[in-house]
Every structure is written in structure tokens, then in C-alpha cells.
Write a protein that holds these residues in place. Sequence first.
Motif, PDB file in Angstrom:
ATOM      1  N   PRO A  27       0.809  -1.228   0.000  1.00 36.12           N
ATOM      2  CA  PRO A  27       0.000   0.000   0.000  1.00 36.12           C
ATOM      3  C   PRO A  27       0.841   1.277   0.000  1.00 36.12           C
ATOM      4  O   PRO A  27       0.413   2.301  -0.550  1.00 36.12           O
ATOM      5  CB  PRO A  27      -0.821  -0.130   1.286  1.00 36.12           C
ATOM      6  N   VAL A  54       1.757   1.895  -3.600  1.00 33.43           N
ATOM      7  CA  VAL A  54       0.605   2.372  -4.362  1.00 33.43           C
ATOM      8  C   VAL A  54       0.298   3.827  -4.018  1.00 33.43           C
ATOM      9  O   VAL A  54       0.050   4.665  -4.893  1.00 33.43           O
ATOM     10  CB  VAL A  54      -0.622   1.479  -4.089  1.00 33.43           C
ATOM     11  N   GLY A  55       0.319   4.166  -2.725  1.00 37.59           N
ATOM     12  CA  GLY A  55       0.055   5.548  -2.328  1.00 37.59           C
ATOM     13  C   GLY A  55       1.111   6.508  -2.824  1.00 37.59           C
ATOM     14  O   GLY A  55       0.793   7.618  -3.301  1.00 37.59           O
ATOM     15  N   SER A 107       0.639   7.076  -6.501  1.00 41.54           N
ATOM     16  CA  SER A 107      -0.520   7.942  -6.751  1.00 41.54           C
ATOM     17  C   SER A 107      -0.175   9.412  -6.534  1.00 41.54           C
ATOM     18  O   SER A 107      -0.579  10.291  -7.304  1.00 41.54           O
ATOM     19  CB  SER A 107      -1.688   7.532  -5.841  1.00 41.54           C
ATOM     20  N   LEU A 116      -6.972   9.519  -1.045  1.00 43.06           N
ATOM     21  CA  LEU A 116      -6.873   8.061  -1.144  1.00 43.06           C
ATOM     22  C   LEU A 116      -5.417   7.595  -1.084  1.00 43.06           C
ATOM     23  O   LEU A 116      -5.110   6.553  -0.494  1.00 43.06           O
ATOM     24  CB  LEU A 116      -7.535   7.587  -2.438  1.00 43.06           C
ATOM     25  N   ALA A 117      -4.513   8.369  -1.703  1.00 41.36           N
ATOM     26  CA  ALA A 117      -3.096   8.003  -1.671  1.00 41.36           C
ATOM     27  C   ALA A 117      -2.548   8.057  -0.252  1.00 41.36           C
ATOM     28  O   ALA A 117      -1.816   7.155   0.190  1.00 41.36           O
ATOM     29  CB  ALA A 117      -2.312   8.935  -2.592  1.00 41.36           C
ATOM     30  N   THR A 175      -4.262   7.694   2.431  1.00 41.04           N
ATOM     31  CA  THR A 175      -4.879   6.574   3.158  1.00 41.04           C
ATOM     32  C   THR A 175      -4.119   5.277   2.901  1.00 41.04           C
ATOM     33  O   THR A 175      -3.890   4.483   3.825  1.00 41.04           O
ATOM     34  CB  THR A 175      -6.347   6.417   2.741  1.00 41.04           C
ATOM     35  N   ASN A 176      -3.725   5.040   1.662  1.00 41.15           N
ATOM     36  CA  ASN A 176      -2.942   3.841   1.340  1.00 41.15           C
ATOM     37  C   ASN A 176      -1.600   3.851   2.054  1.00 41.15           C
ATOM     38  O   ASN A 176      -1.139   2.813   2.572  1.00 41.15           O
ATOM     39  CB  ASN A 176      -2.729   3.737  -0.172  1.00 41.15           C
ATOM     40  N   ILE A 177      -0.964   5.003   2.097  1.00 40.99           N
ATOM     41  CA  ILE A 177       0.335   5.084   2.772  1.00 40.99           C
ATOM     42  C   ILE A 177       0.189   4.790   4.264  1.00 40.99           C
ATOM     43  O   ILE A 177       0.979   4.044   4.856  1.00 40.99           O
ATOM     44  CB  ILE A 177       0.958   6.470   2.539  1.00 40.99           C
ATOM     45  N   ALA A 193      -2.188   3.027   5.663  1.00 38.49           N
ATOM     46  CA  ALA A 193      -2.511   1.603   5.819  1.00 38.49           C
ATOM     47  C   ALA A 193      -1.254   0.746   5.723  1.00 38.49           C
ATOM     48  O   ALA A 193      -1.081  -0.218   6.493  1.00 38.49           O
ATOM     49  CB  ALA A 193      -3.529   1.177   4.769  1.00 38.49           C
ATOM     50  N   GLY A 194      -0.365   1.083   4.798  1.00 39.18           N
ATOM     51  CA  GLY A 194       0.892   0.341   4.688  1.00 39.18           C
ATOM     52  C   GLY A 194       1.757   0.483   5.929  1.00 39.18           C
ATOM     53  O   GLY A 194       2.384  -0.485   6.381  1.00 39.18           O
ATOM     54  N   TRP A 244       0.287  -1.766   8.566  1.00 35.41           N
ATOM     55  CA  TRP A 244       0.604  -3.166   8.300  1.00 35.41           C
ATOM     56  C   TRP A 244       2.046  -3.494   8.696  1.00 35.41           C
ATOM     57  O   TRP A 244       2.318  -4.588   9.194  1.00 35.41           O
ATOM     58  CB  TRP A 244       0.390  -3.477   6.824  1.00 35.41           C
TER      59      TRP A 244
END
Length: 324
Positions: free
Chosen positions: A68, A71-72, A75, A129-130, A132-134, A136-137, A140
Motif C-alpha cells: 500500500p 501504491v500511495g 498515486s 486516497l493516496a 490513506t494507502n500510505i 494503511a501500509g 501493516w
Amino acid sequence: MEAGRLFHTPIPWRPVLTPSPPIFPRFIRASSKSHFCDQKGSYRGPKPKRDWLADWVSNNDDTVRSFPIYVGGGSLLSVVFNRTISGIALVTDASSICSIITGGLSKNKWMARNSKISQSRADLLTLGLAVTNILAGLVWLSIRPKSISVVNPQGVECRRIYPNIAASLVSELLWVWESLSVVTCCRSLVILYDRNCILQIGMAAESSVDDGEAMAVDATKLMQGSLYQGVIKSGAQSYLANLSLYPGKSELPFLPSNTQAVILQPIGDKGIIIIGGDTIRGFTTSDQSPSTPITAWITLIGEKLDASLSKYVNNLSVVVQDRV
């Protein structure tokens, strides 16, 4: 009369016998190789399916957890690159919005400004959204499953057997200990029956009174505890997968202080088997006591010991009566 004679006349029964086929001796060729194996010995039967995706994820855990973030970050870079080649400023000033509201721009400029503002809104959503992905990563990567490892029991070696027991029963008790210690993670074994400690073997807590000696099992105090009473009343096996999380640990002071898991197996309604392990969830992978081969096998051991110990107690009572 003729009719009577006709009915009483015996009719001969001559069944037609069909010739049976000749019976030839059959020769069965026995071979140690299965039909699933060829001459070279390789297996030709159905092979289990392999989940390649699951294997790849387990082998590349760090990469999957940081995916993630990639991906972030990608983005964010794509949004900056898109605004750069579109000629739109990275930050839209508030004066353009005020001009649109007041109508101080021409129609073409108004449409151009309106499209830029729409794109800015889309880019803002993409940026959210980017990010948020960062995040989330990062979460994790920060959360890791706790590794379960084997511990060395802190205590002393113990081997105590109730006196005046038949040699056959002693052999059976030692067989139970050897089987459990080899097959499972068992490091401590205590067997109580008929208000007596029949066997205490394996690792035990060190006694505070006698230096270097194992703490003796107080059968009377243990039988009054909630663990013993609960197992006897239910008549079912109790599995404490992580002993440190249970308040009933204080009722088992004779076990090593760092005992990880415990199985309580009733022996009929007169006794109990206490099995201490050196690994969390070492007997089964669940926190409860499901029907697994190990737990089912321990249940059968309890039933076998119930039959053997009941015979010993009955014979001992008969001997005591004869002496009286």
C-alpha cells in the motif's frame, strides 16, 4: 373318480441343469509397489493442489505489507505529474474562486477556470486516497504477529510415583509419560486419582522449603480448586492454550512458572491428568479444545488409565479388608 386320480397323480420334477463353467485356479500377483507408482518408483497418482498465491504471500511478507505504501506513493507522484503537464498550479488560489462567484470573468475563461477547479477536486480526492494507502501500509508494517517459540521450563527434574503400586501399572504410567513427551510438547505430567498423587514426572517448580527439590502436589488443595471441580463436573477435557491468560494458573503452583499450555483430562470421576507444555497452543492450533487427533488420543489415555487405576484401587481395598 378319474378327476380324483388325475389330481393325485405324482408329477415327476426334472430340473434342467445348466452346465457350470469350469473353475480354474486363480493366481494373484502380490507386489509391494502400488499401481500409482511406475517402474522408477515415482508417484503417478493424484497430487494435492498448491496455492501459489498463498505461498508467494507467505514468502514475501514484508513486500506485501509495504505494497500500500508503494501504491500511495505512486498515486502522489502521478497527481503531481498530471498537474505539471496540464499547466495547473499545484495550489489553487482563492481569488479564482471568488472571481467565478462574482462573475468577473468571461465565458471562455470561466469554463477554463471551472475545468481546472473540477480537476483540482479530483486531484484532492486522489491525494486523500493516496495518503490513506500510505497510512494503511505503515500500519501493516507496524503490526507483526507474535512469534510462538519453545521455552525451556524453569524448574527441576521430578520423578515421583505413589508407593505400593503394581509393576504393571508403573510400566503403564511410564509409557504414558514417554508417549506424551515424545509425540507432544508435554514437559510436565501429574496424575491424581482417588485423592492421591499417583505420578509426578518431568519438570516441576522448585520447592521453597527444600533446596533443589521439586514442589510436591497438594492433592487435597488442588481438588478443592475451580479447575479440578470444573473438569470433574463437565467430564470433558479442558485446554488452556495460553496458561498466562487464565487466573486458574495459581492453582497449579507445582508446574514450572513459565509453563505455556496445559491440558486437564478427567480420569472418570475420581481423578485428573495434568499435562504441561512448553509452547503456546502447542497441543492444538486453537484456543479451545476441538476434536483433534492429539486431544482425542489424550482422551483415550484417560479412559485407559481410569480402567487400570480403578482395578488397582479395588484390589487395594480388598487387601486392606483381608488384613483387617
